[in-house]
Design a protein around this motif. Structure first.
Motif, short mmCIF file in Angstrom:
data_model
loop_
_atom_site.label_atom_id
_atom_site.label_comp_id
_atom_site.label_asym_id
_atom_site.label_seq_id
_atom_site.Cartn_x
_atom_site.Cartn_y
_atom_site.Cartn_z
N ILE A 1 -3.54 1.43 -6.58
CA ILE A 1 -2.20 1.57 -6.01
C ILE A 1 -2.30 1.97 -4.54
N VAL A 2 -3.14 2.94 -4.24
CA VAL A 2 -3.29 3.44 -2.88
C VAL A 2 -3.87 2.39 -1.95
N PHE A 3 -4.83 1.60 -2.43
CA PHE A 3 -5.52 0.65 -1.57
C PHE A 3 -4.84 -0.72 -1.49
N THR A 4 -3.80 -0.94 -2.26
CA THR A 4 -3.06 -2.19 -2.16
C THR A 4 -2.17 -2.12 -0.92
N PRO A 5 -2.20 -3.13 -0.06
CA PRO A 5 -1.41 -3.09 1.16
C PRO A 5 0.10 -2.99 0.88
N THR A 6 0.76 -2.24 1.69
CA THR A 6 2.21 -2.03 1.55
C THR A 6 2.96 -3.36 1.57
N ASN A 7 2.53 -4.28 2.44
CA ASN A 7 3.24 -5.55 2.54
C ASN A 7 3.22 -6.33 1.22
N LEU A 8 2.18 -6.14 0.41
CA LEU A 8 2.13 -6.83 -0.87
C LEU A 8 3.23 -6.30 -1.80
N TYR A 9 3.41 -4.99 -1.81
CA TYR A 9 4.50 -4.42 -2.60
C TYR A 9 5.85 -4.93 -2.10
N MET A 10 6.01 -4.95 -0.78
CA MET A 10 7.28 -5.43 -0.22
C MET A 10 7.52 -6.88 -0.60
#
Length: 150
Positions: free
Chosen positions: A11-20
């Motif tokens: 969760i921490v290492f997944t880029p924010t833009n991927l969540y967005m």
């Protein structure tokens, strides 16, 4: 796709833009399912929101705001004008400049989209308290401001 069983380090290492991106894809699907009677595309929504929030914005200012070319703006504005959602006027102080406003129909569409969007937001944030929800929106606003300056 986001898996509900991800470990904290993933969760921490997944880029924010991927969540967005996942959130926006979900939102796009939601709108497709709920906007059958409104003939607009997901891509047109950003234009409608910006013209609503900045009535009288010029096409050039809109291009700068959305990080797109003026040619892209001209094509999108033409579509929105043809759909009766946007009115394009010549700026009284500068006749070479077009300024944009929502029409009455555009205002109606904006309200419908906004009501749907608020309902969707509450569904995806239902586990957040109102305080955390508003804090989350404030954080997104700050991130948005920071991203503009890059």
């Amino acid at each position: 796709m986001v898996n509900i069983d991800w470990e904290n380090d993933r969760i921490v290492f997944t880029p924010t833009n991927l969540y967005m991106e996942y959130i926006l894809l979900s939102y796009n699907n939601f709108l497709k399912d709920n906007l059958d009677d409104v003939q607009i595309t997901y891509g047109e929504l950003t234009y409608i929101y910006n013209i609503k929030y900045y009535p009288g914005i010029s096409q050039r200012e809109l291009a700068e705001t959305l990080f797109v070319s003026e040619a892209n703006i001209a094509k999108m504005v033409k579509k929105l004008v043809n759909k009766g959602l946007v009115e394009k006027r010549k700026d009284e102080n500068n006749k070479s400049r077009n300024i944009l406003f929502l029409t009455d129909k555009g205002e109606e569409v904006f309200v419908k989209i906004n009501v749907l969007t608020c309902g969707w937001e509450r569904k995806i944030t239902k586990k957040l308290s109102n305080e955390k929800y508003f804090e989350f929106k404030e954080i997104l606003y700050e991130l948005t401001k920071e991203s503009v300056d890059l």
